[in-house]
Write a protein that holds these residues in place. Structure first.
Motif: not given
Length: 280
Positions: A36, A33, A63, A120-121, A61
Motif C-alpha cells: 500500500q 502495509d 487504509r 490505492t490497491l 481505499s
C-alpha cells in the motif's frame, strides 16, 4: 449512484466479507502495509510534475493513510483538501482530517464535484471494475484526474501454484482459493471503456521473500487481502494442506538461501475526465 448497465455484473467477490476482513486487519495493518505504501508514494510522485493544484481530492481505499502521508512528504501543497475514504470504518478510525466510509461500487459523491480521485490497491476487489470507473469519472469535474493502482496478473503466482498442487494431491482436485487478477493487457482498456481520455497504464513488479510460506499468509491476513470469492472453496485449509503447500512452495520456488519468493504486480492506470464540450 449505480453505474449505467443493462445487465448486473457477475458477483465475483463477497464485499461484506471483504469489509469484515479489512475491519479485522485494521489494528495491525501498519505491520504489513509495504505494498500500500509503495503504491501510494508512487501515485504521489506521479502528481509532482503536473502543473496544477487539486482543490478537492478523494483517496479511495485509504487504509492506513499512506497516500495522505506521501502527499505531505512528496508533493506538499499539491492537494488542498483530501477526503480519505475506505470500505472499512476501522481503517479510518483514530485519524484527523475528512474521512468517509464508502464503497468503491457505490460512490457517495456529487456529480462533477472532485478534482482528483486516487485508488490505492482496492479496485481488484470490485465486482464491476468498469462500473466503478464510470462512477469515478462522473463524480470528477471536467478535466479531473483519476489514478488507480491495483494488484494484477502474476500476483501470488507461487502461492496459487503451490496450493493447487497440494489440493490436487491430497483432495484429488483443486478449487478457487486465490482471487483472480487482471493482467496489464486487459487492464489497459478499462479507463477508455469508462470514458476517460489520455489514458496510461503501466506495471510495477515486486518480489518479496519470506523465510516460510506461512509468513506470507500471515502478511496477507494482516493486509486484509485474503480471498473473498463469492463462490469460494467449501473446505477450509487444513494443517495437512498448509504443510504440503509449504513443502511444494519450497521445492518449486525456494531460493539458495532457504527463503521463498512472493510475486506481486501493481498495475497503475491514469486517465482524465473529458473536458466540458464548448457551448454552441
Amino acid at each position: 449512484m449505480p453505474a449505467p448497465s443493462h445487465h448486473a455484473p457477475p458477483r465475483l467477490f463477497d464485499r461484506d466479507l471483504h469489509r469484515k476482513r479489512l475491519d479485522r486487519a485494521a489494528s495491525g495493518y501498519a505491520g504489513a502495509d509495504f505494498l500500500q505504501r509503495r503504491a501510494a508514494y508512487d501515485i504521489a510522485e506521479r502528481l509532482a510534475p503536473i502543473m496544477r493544484t487539486f482543490s478537492l481530492a478523494v483517496d479511495l481505499s485509504a487504509r492506513g493513510g499512506a497516500f495522505a502521508q506521501a502527499l505531505v512528504e512528496e508533493t506538499p501543497g499539491k492537494v488542498e483538501t483530501l477526503i480519505e475514504a475506505d470500505l472499512s470504518g476501522r481503517m479510518l478510525a483514530g485519524r484527523g482530517g475528512l474521512r468517509v466510509v464508502a464503497d468503491e461500487e457505490r460512490l457517495p459523491f456529487a456529480p462533477g464535484s472532485l478534482d482528483l480521485i486516487v485508488s490505492t490497491l482496492g479496485l481488484h476487489w470490485t465486482n464491476d471494475v468498469v462500473g466503478a470507473l464510470i462512477q469515478a469519472r462522473l463524480v470528477l469535474k471536467p478535466d479531473g484526474l483519476f489514478i488507480a493502482a491495483f494488484l494484477g496478473g502474476v500476483t501470488l503466482t507461487e502461492l496459487r501454484q503451490s496450493l493447487v498442487a497440494a489440493e490436487s494431491e491430497i483432495l484429488g482436485g483443486a478449487g478457487s482459493r486465490v482471487s483472480p487478477f487482471a493482467d496489464l493487457q486487459d487492464a489497459a482498456g478499462l479507463l477508455s471503456r469508462a470514458g476517460f481520455v489520455q489514458t496510461v497504464s503501466d506495471v510495477d513488479k515486486v518480489t518479496v521473500t519470506y523465510d516460510h510460506p506461512l509468513k506470507l499468509l500471515l502478511d496477507l491476513r494482516q493486509m486484509g487481502e485474503t480471498g473473498v470469492l463469492a463462490d469460494r472453496h467449501p473446505k477450509k485449509l487444513t494443517r495437512q494442506l498448509l504443510n504440503r503447500m509449504a513443502e511444494i512452495y519450497f521445492e518449486r520456488f525456494g531460493t539458495p538461501d532457504g527463503r521463498v519468493p512472493a510475486s506481486f504486480e501493481i498495475i497503475t492506470l491514469t486517465g482524465w475526465a473529458p473536458q466540458a464540450s464548448p457551448q454552441a
